[in-house]
Design a protein around this motif. Structure first.
Motif, mmCIF file in Angstrom:
data_model
loop_
_atom_site.group_PDB
_atom_site.id
_atom_site.type_symbol
_atom_site.label_atom_id
_atom_site.label_comp_id
_atom_site.label_asym_id
_atom_site.label_seq_id
_atom_site.Cartn_x
_atom_site.Cartn_y
_atom_site.Cartn_z
ATOM 1 N N VAL A 1 11.223 9.377 31.060
ATOM 2 C CA VAL A 1 10.726 7.887 31.702
ATOM 3 C C VAL A 1 11.142 6.767 30.648
ATOM 4 N N VAL A 2 10.693 6.499 29.183
ATOM 5 C CA VAL A 2 11.167 5.790 28.818
ATOM 6 C C VAL A 2 13.048 5.524 29.025
ATOM 7 N N ASP A 3 13.871 5.927 29.172
ATOM 8 C CA ASP A 3 15.251 6.195 28.871
ATOM 9 C C ASP A 3 15.178 5.571 30.374
ATOM 10 N N SER A 4 14.780 6.598 30.922
ATOM 11 C CA SER A 4 14.806 5.188 33.170
ATOM 12 C C SER A 4 14.664 4.700 33.373
ATOM 13 N N GLU A 5 13.646 3.185 32.509
ATOM 14 C CA GLU A 5 12.316 2.316 32.939
ATOM 15 C C GLU A 5 13.652 1.549 31.834
ATOM 16 N N ILE A 6 14.396 1.528 30.658
ATOM 17 C CA ILE A 6 15.257 0.973 29.420
ATOM 18 C C ILE A 6 16.220 1.212 30.620
ATOM 19 N N ASP A 7 17.192 1.736 31.802
ATOM 20 C CA ASP A 7 18.596 1.707 32.634
ATOM 21 C C ASP A 7 17.662 0.861 33.291
ATOM 22 N N ALA A 8 16.720 1.308 33.662
ATOM 23 C CA ALA A 8 16.317 0.048 35.698
ATOM 24 C C ALA A 8 15.993 -1.486 34.662
ATOM 25 N N ALA A 9 15.989 -2.221 33.906
ATOM 26 C CA ALA A 9 15.213 -3.072 32.846
ATOM 27 C C ALA A 9 17.246 -3.937 32.838
ATOM 28 N N LEU A 10 17.557 -2.836 32.014
ATOM 29 C CA LEU A 10 19.546 -3.325 32.060
ATOM 30 C C LEU A 10 19.953 -3.642 33.165
ATOM 31 N N LYS A 11 20.029 -2.640 34.720
ATOM 32 C CA LYS A 11 21.030 -3.156 35.324
ATOM 33 C C LYS A 11 19.965 -4.846 35.905
ATOM 34 N N ALA A 12 18.407 -4.669 35.828
ATOM 35 C CA ALA A 12 17.809 -5.609 36.235
ATOM 36 C C ALA A 12 18.225 -6.949 35.851
ATOM 37 N N GLY A 13 18.904 -7.013 34.398
ATOM 38 C CA GLY A 13 19.155 -8.091 33.883
ATOM 39 C C GLY A 13 17.958 -8.503 32.830
ATOM 40 N N LYS A 14 16.701 -7.865 32.946
ATOM 41 C CA LYS A 14 15.449 -7.731 32.384
ATOM 42 C C LYS A 14 15.603 -8.037 30.753
ATOM 43 N N PHE B 1 5.634 -6.430 31.266
ATOM 44 C CA PHE B 1 6.814 -7.128 30.543
ATOM 45 C C PHE B 1 8.225 -7.810 31.267
ATOM 46 N N VAL B 2 8.697 -6.137 31.843
ATOM 47 C CA VAL B 2 9.963 -6.509 33.018
ATOM 48 C C VAL B 2 9.103 -7.433 34.144
ATOM 49 N N LYS B 3 7.806 -6.661 34.854
ATOM 50 C CA LYS B 3 8.234 -7.242 35.918
ATOM 51 C C LYS B 3 7.483 -8.878 36.042
ATOM 52 N N ALA B 4 7.023 -9.578 34.096
ATOM 53 C CA ALA B 4 6.828 -11.022 34.992
ATOM 54 C C ALA B 4 7.922 -11.612 33.963
ATOM 55 N N ALA B 5 9.132 -11.259 33.438
ATOM 56 C CA ALA B 5 10.390 -11.112 32.746
ATOM 57 C C ALA B 5 11.418 -11.626 33.818
ATOM 58 N N PRO B 6 11.703 -13.295 33.705
ATOM 59 C CA PRO B 6 12.908 -13.652 33.817
ATOM 60 C C PRO B 6 14.329 -12.497 33.575
ATOM 61 N N VAL B 7 15.071 -12.657 34.649
ATOM 62 C CA VAL B 7 16.647 -12.710 33.908
ATOM 63 C C VAL B 7 17.308 -13.106 33.237
ATOM 64 N N VAL B 8 17.316 -12.543 31.976
ATOM 65 C CA VAL B 8 18.331 -13.164 30.635
ATOM 66 C C VAL B 8 19.625 -12.488 30.704
ATOM 67 N N ALA B 9 20.538 -11.279 31.849
ATOM 68 C CA ALA B 9 21.567 -11.456 31.883
ATOM 69 C C ALA B 9 21.759 -11.609 32.812
#
Length: 326
Positions: A237-250, A275-283
């Motif tokens: 689950v952690v890997d999936s969430e991190i991959d999703a955050a990377l793809k979203a640029g968070k 954090f991912v929900k509230a974070a702006p796109v940084v990449a």
């Protein structure tokens, strides 16, 4: 004769050093039955031994040895009853009661000179079992019959004497409890202990040790397997969430290890999601999809495609050849 000498110990027959009076004397012979020369019998079993020692310890004072039982016979009439010796320690030796003696100079000389040869005990006992309960005193004597008379006199005075407060507390009795009550309490304790030792465990409440250990082992293995499975599921689950955050640029690739460590527990994973929900796109969001990076394209121009068609070449293999040569 052995019983006679035991109840009226022949001091001259006991071990001594350099003609001195003996340091240890036998007070009560080995039981359980102790018989006097007139046929009377007392009980000196294991319980009696314990009671006698406990009473002596609780009394916390040396026991007197006098002459001709003066303490019991003439002292109550107001006449002198000087001490011939003091017993400061009692021991059970081969089921017999022995006392350690500190002699006065006069009595020590008389015993060493065999002016007095016998010592006779005075003790309390209970009426029902005739069990010896405690030592009272002892007397130097040369008249065995007088010794038995003195013992009778002491025993007839009272048998329901109060025990020491310390012994009563140990037995769970009132401070005013008598020796008879103490004997009954100790007897009940021994009977209860014996009954419990003889009890067979109930199979609906107890299991054999081997079965118990096997169940514990199986439970431990099951817990370990469950913990491993939960850890693997959590990591997925952690890997999936991190991959999703990377793809979203968070998050950026440089912070992946940090975020993965922070998500090692469920609470950390929940915080990461917030954090991912509230974070702006940084990449820039990843748009590579299935495309290959620049320089690895297999696209051919029209002329190169015509060459492949003319000679029956695979466009992908031809592109790789052109790249290796270029």
């Amino acid at each position: 004769m052995k019983t006679l000498l035991a109840l009226n110990t022949d001091l001259s027959a006991l071990p001594s050093t350099d003609g001195q009076a003996p340091e240890w004397i036998e007070l009560i012979p080995a039981g359980p039955a102790v018989t006097g020369r007139d046929g009377r019998t007392w009980l000196f079993d294991e319980l009696a031994q314990q009671l006698v020692l406990a009473a002596f310890t609780a009394r916390a004072i040396d026991m007197v040895i006098d002459w001709e039982h003066a303490t019991e016979v003439v002292a109550p009439q107001g006449m002198p009853a000087p001490a011939a010796a003091w017993i400061d320690k009692l021991e059970i030796r081969a089921d017999a009661l022995w006392g350690h003696v500190s002699w006065t100079p006069r009595a020590g000389e008389q015993v060493a000179a065999r002016e007095y040869r016998f010592v006779s005990p005075v003790f309390d006992y209970d009426d029902e079992y005739r069990r010896i309960l405690r030592m009272v005193s002892a007397g130097l004597t040369n008249k065995p019959n007088l010794v038995l008379t003195a013992l009778n006199h002491e025993q007839q005075e009272t048998h329901n004497v109060a025990i020491s407060p310390a012994l009563a507390a140990l037995l769970g009795l009132d401070a005013t409890a008598t020796d008879d009550q103490a004997v009954a309490a100790v007897t009940q304790l021994k009977a209860t202990a014996t009954a419990r030792n003889n009890e067979q465990p109930s199979l609906d409440k107890f299991v054999p040790r081997g079965d118990y250990e096997q169940v514990v082992l199986r439970a431990t293995n099951a817990e370990q397997a469950l913990a491993t499975r939960k850890a693997e599921e959590h990591k997925s689950v952690v890997d999936s969430e991190i991959d999703a955050a990377l793809k979203a640029g968070k998050i950026t690739p440089a912070t992946v290890d940090y975020h993965r460590a922070s998500c090692s527990e469920q609470a950390g994973l929940d915080r990461f999601r917030d954090f991912v929900k509230a974070a702006p796109v940084v990449a820039d969001a990843s748009s590579l999809g299935q495309r290959q990076p620049e320089g690895t394209s297999t696209a051919l121009n029209a002329e190169q495609q015509a060459v492949c068609a003319q000679f029956g070449l695979d466009p992908a293999d031809f592109a790789k050849t052109l790249k290796s040569e270029g």
